[in-house]
Design a protein around this motif. Sequence first.
Motif, PDB file in Angstrom:
ATOM      1  N   ALA A   1       0.828  -1.205   0.000  1.00  0.00           N
ATOM      2  CA  ALA A   1       0.000   0.000   0.000  1.00  0.00           C
ATOM      3  C   ALA A   1       0.861   1.252   0.000  1.00  0.00           C
ATOM      4  N   GLY A   2       0.307   2.299  -0.616  1.00  0.00           N
ATOM      5  CA  GLY A   2       0.998   3.585  -0.634  1.00  0.00           C
ATOM      6  C   GLY A   2       1.440   3.978  -2.024  1.00  0.00           C
ATOM      7  N   PRO A   3       1.895   5.210  -2.195  1.00  0.00           N
ATOM      8  CA  PRO A   3       2.362   5.679  -3.507  1.00  0.00           C
ATOM      9  C   PRO A   3       3.629   4.952  -3.931  1.00  0.00           C
ATOM     10  N   ILE A   4       3.933   5.003  -5.228  1.00  0.00           N
ATOM     11  CA  ILE A   4       5.161   4.383  -5.748  1.00  0.00           C
ATOM     12  C   ILE A   4       6.373   5.042  -5.114  1.00  0.00           C
ATOM     13  N   GLN A   5       7.256   4.221  -4.566  1.00  0.00           N
ATOM     14  CA  GLN A   5       8.474   4.738  -3.941  1.00  0.00           C
ATOM     15  C   GLN A   5       9.602   4.851  -4.963  1.00  0.00           C
ATOM     16  N   ALA A   6      10.718   5.397  -4.509  1.00  0.00           N
ATOM     17  CA  ALA A   6      11.857   5.591  -5.412  1.00  0.00           C
ATOM     18  C   ALA A   6      12.389   4.282  -5.961  1.00  0.00           C
ATOM     19  N   ASP A   7      12.208   3.188  -5.202  1.00  0.00           N
ATOM     20  CA  ASP A   7      12.713   1.889  -5.654  1.00  0.00           C
ATOM     21  C   ASP A   7      11.673   1.118  -6.472  1.00  0.00           C
ATOM     22  N   GLY A   8      10.530   1.753  -6.766  1.00  0.00           N
ATOM     23  CA  GLY A   8       9.505   1.087  -7.575  1.00  0.00           C
ATOM     24  C   GLY A   8       8.511   0.292  -6.776  1.00  0.00           C
TER      25      GLY A   8
ATOM     26  N   LYS B   1      12.305  -3.403 -12.566  1.00  0.00           N
ATOM     27  CA  LYS B   1      11.390  -2.384 -12.051  1.00  0.00           C
ATOM     28  C   LYS B   1      12.092  -1.391 -11.126  1.00  0.00           C
ATOM     29  N   GLU B   2      12.858  -1.893 -10.178  1.00  0.00           N
ATOM     30  CA  GLU B   2      13.519  -1.002  -9.219  1.00  0.00           C
ATOM     31  C   GLU B   2      14.483  -0.033  -9.891  1.00  0.00           C
TER      32      GLU B   2
END
Length: 207
Positions: free
Chosen positions: A76-83, A146-147
């Motif tokens: 859950a949550g917005p996309i982080q810097a690591d994908g 992806k990351e």
Amino acid sequence: MKPITAWWHRFEERHETVAQFIVFFILSNGVTVLQLILMPLFRWIFGFTSLQGTTFQFLPVGSSGGSPVYLFDYVAGPIQADGSGGGLAYFLAVEITLLIAQVINFFAQRSITFKSNSSIWKAAFWYALAYVVITIVAAALQVLYKEPIYSWCKGTLGASTGETVADVLTMIINAAISFWVFFPIFKVIFKRVPEDEQAQPEGAAQV
């Protein structure tokens, strides 16, 4: 246009597989463009729901540091810097986009590229099976790309623009995987049955 059409028909007769690949390539690129439009659109729509705040984790494949590792892992949550992140909203945006694209692709390739007149139900069954397998393989490959894609895009282009570009790049990679895998599959499942065989009643004895 008639000379071009006549030339193409001659080319199809002499180089059937090459002609099919050319048409397959054109249609596949059209479907890819559709995916690039739909995926961000669905993500935007789901942004108005609680789906991004819902974790979706499916198919555990091992563990790391005592925590399970999932093939489909959308916390859950917005996309982080690591994908990571995106929640159920990201998963559904990707999968619904792919599903719509592949349904369109199925009918377009069957009718236009391969001009198949064999059983649509048998072809649909094998196509659906291939789609599930390819979806799993594509999810596994996301672990590799992806990351770094999201990290580079968001770090270079900023959070908002970088995330959009990363979405597009990951969708292009998914489309490319489907492109190279599906052509030989289509070649097998989309058969052209000679008209005399198609018209022959089932169970009729062969002469």
